[in-house]
Write a protein that holds these residues in place. Sequence first.
Motif, mmCIF file in Angstrom:
data_model
loop_
_atom_site.group_PDB
_atom_site.id
_atom_site.type_symbol
_atom_site.label_atom_id
_atom_site.label_comp_id
_atom_site.label_asym_id
_atom_site.label_seq_id
_atom_site.Cartn_x
_atom_site.Cartn_y
_atom_site.Cartn_z
ATOM 1 N N PRO A 57 0.807 -1.229 0.000
ATOM 2 C CA PRO A 57 0.000 0.000 0.000
ATOM 3 C C PRO A 57 0.836 1.273 0.000
ATOM 4 N N ASN B 17 -5.842 3.534 1.286
ATOM 5 C CA ASN B 17 -5.495 2.117 1.404
ATOM 6 C C ASN B 17 -6.586 1.300 2.108
ATOM 7 N N ARG C 27 -5.933 -2.073 4.379
ATOM 8 C CA ARG C 27 -6.136 -1.962 5.830
ATOM 9 C C ARG C 27 -7.132 -3.011 6.319
ATOM 10 N N MET D 262 1.079 -1.339 6.567
ATOM 11 C CA MET D 262 1.132 -0.103 5.804
ATOM 12 C C MET D 262 2.551 0.276 5.380
ATOM 13 N N ASP D 263 3.550 -0.372 5.929
ATOM 14 C CA ASP D 263 4.926 -0.112 5.505
ATOM 15 C C ASP D 263 5.340 -1.158 4.476
ATOM 16 N N ALA E 271 4.700 -5.275 4.291
ATOM 17 C CA ALA E 271 3.840 -5.815 3.241
ATOM 18 C C ALA E 271 4.570 -6.878 2.425
ATOM 19 N N ASN F 277 -8.066 4.842 5.647
ATOM 20 C CA ASN F 277 -7.633 5.582 6.839
ATOM 21 C C ASN F 277 -8.379 5.145 8.100
ATOM 22 N N ASN F 278 -8.862 3.892 8.089
ATOM 23 C CA ASN F 278 -9.592 3.305 9.228
ATOM 24 C C ASN F 278 -10.909 4.021 9.535
#
Length: 296
Positions: free
Chosen positions: A88, A93, A97, A103-104, A108, A200-201
């Motif tokens: 991502p 994303n 998520r 996310m890094d 990933a 972004n949750n």
Amino acid sequence: MKRKALFIINPVSGGKKKDGVPELVEKYLDPTIFEYDIEFTTGIFHAHDLAKAAVGEYEIVVAVGGDGTVNEIASALAGTDTVLGVIPFGSGNGLARFLTIPMDAEGAIKTMNAGRTITIDAGKMNGQWFFNMAGMGFDAHISHVFANGSTKRGFVSYFKSSIQEISTYKSKNYHIEVDGVAYDREAFMLSMANSSQYGNNAHVSPTASVQDGLLDVCIIKPFPLWRFPEMGLRMFTKTADSSKYVEIIKGKHIVIARQQEGPIHLDGEPQVAGTDIDIEVVPNALHVIVGGTYKK
């Protein structure tokens, strides 16, 4: 025999540099498991074309970018045996998520080494694929504003644009049929959720599942402007479905009629559609590598 992977890198997604991704892949991808190639996209739909050509030649195609890049690549892989991987690099994303993909980039890539693969549902809106979220109303309007302006991508920019636009945006009337049952609703926003979140949750439909054979029709009803912070907070605390301004109907086939054409979005990518919208779920459409903490 080693697994063959193709990494497709969108150099402009999310406004984040990806020059160092090939070095990270070389460093963290397990060479005893994989052999791989890397391609950089040069324009719109290039990722889709590369992915389509990769079917049958590569076992895994990895989208390095945001939700739009994931959509382009997944659209080419849907209905095939080729597996989607995601690194991502977008502004939201959402699907990554939801699938608990780190996310890094390092994390990933290591997730790819673990190779935990599931099969997920997808949606089609007027024949076009989406894998995370599609919709119309305010979020599609904001996506349209983003696409036609010079606004930088990212949550802060999205929030600022939302604040600027919300005071003048008018809710619309929709005739909605979900699996043959009719609903007439005035809505600020209509979202078709495959996963629970936009990105972004921010979770609009906390109980949504990418493996239940259903889409969640999320009707965000008009609400007083002063309650906008509360609506946002509910999304970030996974309590949107308990708001009196949110109605969620699960179904397989959704038909929507509205009074005039306007913006829609598919995984955050905007376009303009007419008054009649046809949406369906496609069960077990896509194989995808997920994070280690993803729960079915």
